[in-house]
Design an enzyme around this catalytic site. Structure first.
Site, PDB file in Angstrom:
ATOM      1  N   ARG A 165     -39.021  67.405 -21.510  1.00 38.05           N
ATOM      2  CA  ARG A 165     -37.863  66.956 -22.292  1.00 38.05           C
ATOM      3  C   ARG A 165     -36.657  66.764 -21.380  1.00 38.05           C
ATOM      4  O   ARG A 165     -36.363  67.603 -20.544  1.00 38.05           O
ATOM      5  CB  ARG A 165     -37.536  67.993 -23.379  1.00 38.05           C
ATOM      6  CG  ARG A 165     -38.718  68.187 -24.319  1.00 38.05           C
ATOM      7  CD  ARG A 165     -38.407  69.115 -25.459  1.00 38.05           C
ATOM      8  NE  ARG A 165     -39.600  69.259 -26.288  1.00 38.05           N
ATOM      9  CZ  ARG A 165     -39.690  70.022 -27.367  1.00 38.05           C
ATOM     10  NH1 ARG A 165     -38.636  70.725 -27.766  1.00 38.05           N
ATOM     11  NH2 ARG A 165     -40.809  70.079 -28.059  1.00 38.05           N
ATOM     12  N   ARG A 182     -34.478  76.962 -21.662  1.00 41.15           N
ATOM     13  CA  ARG A 182     -34.385  75.512 -21.878  1.00 41.15           C
ATOM     14  C   ARG A 182     -34.694  74.797 -20.573  1.00 41.15           C
ATOM     15  O   ARG A 182     -33.822  74.584 -19.739  1.00 41.15           O
ATOM     16  CB  ARG A 182     -32.982  75.159 -22.380  1.00 41.15           C
ATOM     17  CG  ARG A 182     -32.837  73.747 -22.923  1.00 41.15           C
ATOM     18  CD  ARG A 182     -31.481  73.533 -23.552  1.00 41.15           C
ATOM     19  NE  ARG A 182     -31.257  74.433 -24.663  1.00 41.15           N
ATOM     20  CZ  ARG A 182     -31.675  74.198 -25.907  1.00 41.15           C
ATOM     21  NH1 ARG A 182     -32.312  73.091 -26.193  1.00 41.15           N
ATOM     22  NH2 ARG A 182     -31.452  75.074 -26.866  1.00 41.15           N
ATOM     23  N   GLU A 217     -35.176  80.759 -31.240  1.00 48.20           N
ATOM     24  CA  GLU A 217     -36.333  79.966 -31.666  1.00 48.20           C
ATOM     25  C   GLU A 217     -37.477  80.045 -30.650  1.00 48.20           C
ATOM     26  O   GLU A 217     -37.278  79.864 -29.455  1.00 48.20           O
ATOM     27  CB  GLU A 217     -35.913  78.503 -31.839  1.00 48.20           C
ATOM     28  CG  GLU A 217     -37.092  77.598 -32.199  1.00 48.20           C
ATOM     29  CD  GLU A 217     -36.723  76.119 -32.185  1.00 48.20           C
ATOM     30  OE1 GLU A 217     -35.527  75.800 -32.282  1.00 48.20           O
ATOM     31  OE2 GLU A 217     -37.648  75.304 -32.073  1.00 48.20           O
ATOM     32  N   SER A 242     -41.508  76.276 -34.130  1.00 57.98           N
ATOM     33  CA  SER A 242     -40.963  75.451 -35.195  1.00 57.98           C
ATOM     34  C   SER A 242     -42.143  74.837 -35.935  1.00 57.98           C
ATOM     35  O   SER A 242     -42.962  74.152 -35.334  1.00 57.98           O
ATOM     36  CB  SER A 242     -40.079  74.359 -34.590  1.00 57.98           C
ATOM     37  OG  SER A 242     -39.322  73.726 -35.587  1.00 57.98           O
ATOM     38  N   ARG A 281     -40.866  80.677 -23.501  1.00 59.33           N
ATOM     39  CA  ARG A 281     -39.992  81.562 -24.266  1.00 59.33           C
ATOM     40  C   ARG A 281     -40.705  82.860 -24.629  1.00 59.33           C
ATOM     41  O   ARG A 281     -40.063  83.905 -24.776  1.00 59.33           O
ATOM     42  CB  ARG A 281     -39.482  80.850 -25.523  1.00 59.33           C
ATOM     43  CG  ARG A 281     -38.476  79.753 -25.160  1.00 59.33           C
ATOM     44  CD  ARG A 281     -37.781  79.162 -26.355  1.00 59.33           C
ATOM     45  NE  ARG A 281     -36.840  78.121 -25.936  1.00 59.33           N
ATOM     46  CZ  ARG A 281     -36.035  77.454 -26.744  1.00 59.33           C
ATOM     47  NH1 ARG A 281     -36.061  77.699 -28.054  1.00 59.33           N
ATOM     48  NH2 ARG A 281     -35.218  76.532 -26.276  1.00 59.33           N
TER      49      ARG A 281
END
Length: 427
Positions: free
Chosen positions: A264, A279, A351, A354, A392
RNA sequence: GGAGAGAUGGCUGAGUGGCCGAAAGCGCGCCCCUGCUAAGGGUGUAUAGGCUAAAACCUAUCGAGGGUUCGAAUCCCUCUCUCUCCGCCA
């Protein structure tokens, strides 16, 4: 993508469901606002074009029959020239209108499910449940834990590739691999998913099928000179496994788990989570994908969420489940639950998964359909969720399993995957 | 990267300019016959869109996009993909 028939049948209802995402989504000039008119225009031109084509086909057939009988048809042929010209013009106009409509259609987000709570930002997400007891003592940030143990090397990542890349070493590298295997085993063996291994590169059609394109091109890495992109999630290739296919209802539901790296660009998130590996431009993830019927979408979503929760529970990581509010649900999703893991250094939940139902939105875009006994093909419903984001999870383990002496325990279920290692200590 | 072959309906596979949305077979649905262990007969069976109360009907689709032609699955061009051989390579 929304249903074109429904657009005509229930314009107001759709508009209301879409507008909940924010008034700008349906504002004047938006793709949505142009849609009804483009639809009408396209059909008008198409109808006109088709009647001319019918005319041409009739005349051509007559010419063919005359010729077949050896008669002269030169008068008819001469007359046809004009008709053919008109057909071409109208056909071009019709195709243009079609393309305009299709382009606008792809920009319209999925109408929200009625159960999505209203909200203005992620602050308004609704907590559904909490599992486990967060530790409340002082815990260093994972980047300090990792650096001290010599298992996270941010400088090396930056040197090799740039910011938001990290080199993971030694026990942490193995832990990354262990998590991947543990999660896949859990989903494949206990939850009944079929494991697949897919390309980490997808073309624009595939990216469009799940909704990454055309709107979110800025978030993707595009391969230079190619119609190809690095995938931002396994959702893209795994869901598109069935693009343009008609599945028999007996084949549903299909459930796949897959490990892939994810890429990403994180455009627009400058400054957020700069430190650490929360991130990154590249991260590992095990993804769960369901292809199912519209009737089952919501109950399947509950199951999917429970499968993701099972990973956190097996790892004994405290987490909570939240239902995303209208402002936070992604473009393609109709309803999303996030799992957030406790990060003691940040004293909050972050998070880690999801899980979304897309209804028939992706099924329509990607041309994935199913057929009931004797029925017409109709778009499948799709769902997916992280099960889990591995980077994560690594962060969560480092922080939640950190001990005063600077070492980090290995969760019991992972120890077999770690060659029996129980604790990560500085070497 | 080089050379060649190919891409047709759920599948196999015909079809080189006109009653071809497409033969035949397989598979599948329905009906009938028969009954002795698995066979026979009939019939139906693509997708999308338009118009319909629903049909009928009309349009498009034979990998994709352009072109030639009154008319293209069929001829021409470009592209994509698959297969075979060669080269290179983990």
């Amino acid at each position: 993508m929304i249903d074109r028939q429904q657009l005509r049948r229930d314009f107001e209802g759709l508009q209301a469901a879409i507008a909940r995402r924010g008034s700008e989504v349906v504002a004047a000039g938006s793709a949505w606002a142009r849609l009804a008119e483009l639809d009408a225009r396209q059909r008008e031109l198409k109808t006109e074009s088709e009647s001319q084509q019918a005319e041409r086909n009739r005349a051509s057939k007559a010419i063919g029959m005359k010729r077949g009988k050896g008669e002269d048809a030169s008068a008819e042929i001469a007359a046809m020239g004009e008709v053919s010209k008109r057909v071409k013009e109208l056909d071009a106009l019709s195709k243009e209108a079609e393309a305009e409509f299709a382009a606008a259609l792809l920009e319209v987000p999925n109408p929200l499910h009625a159960s999505v709570p209203d909200g203005a930002s992620e602050e308004d997400n609704v907590e559904i449940s909490v599992w486990g007891t967060p530790r409340s003592d002082e815990v260093p940030a994972h980047w300090d834990i990792g650096t001290d143990l010599g298992i996270l090397d941010f400088e090396a990542g930056a040197t090799l590739a740039g910011s938001r890349f990290t080199v993971i070493k030694g026990a942490a590298a193995r832990l990354e691999r262990a998590l991947m295997q543990f999660m896949l085993d859990l989903h494949a063996d206990k939850h009944g998913y079929e494991e697949v291994w897919v390309p980490a590169i997808a073309n624009s059609k595939t990216m469009t099928g799940t909704g990454q394109l055309p709107k979110f091109a800025d978030d993707l890495y595009k391969l230079e000179g190619e119609d190809q992109y690095l995938i931002p999630t396994a959702e893209v290739p795994v869901t598109n496994l069935y693009q343009d296919k008609i599945l028999d209802i007996s084949e549903l539901p299909k459930r796949h788990c897959a490990y892939t790296p994810c890429f990403r660009r994180e455009a627009g998130s400058a400054g957020r989570d700069e430190r650490g590996i929360i991130r990154q431009h590249q991260f590992d993830k095990v993804e769960l994908v369901h292809i199912t019927t519209p009737e089952r979408a919501l109950s399947d979503l509950d199951e999917l969420v429970s499968h993701a929760q099972a990973v956190l529970e097996a790892l004994e990581l405290p987490y909570r489940t939240v239902k995303l509010c209208s402002a936070d649900v992604g473009f393609s999703s109709q309803l999303t639950f996030d799992l957030e893991v406790w990060l003691p250094s940040q004293n909050c939940y972050r998070e880690i998964s999801s899980c979304s139902s897309f209804g028939q939105f992706q099924g329509r875009r990607a041309g994935i359909r199913y057929r009931e006994e004797g029925g017409k093909p109709q778009p499948v419903a799709t769902l997916n969720g992280s099960g889990l984001a591995i980077g994560r999870t690594l962060v969560a383990i480092l922080e939640n399993y950190w001990q005063e002496d600077g070492s980090v325990r290995i969760p019991a279920v992972l120890q077999p995957y770690m060659g029996g290692m129980q604790v990560i200590k500085a070497s």
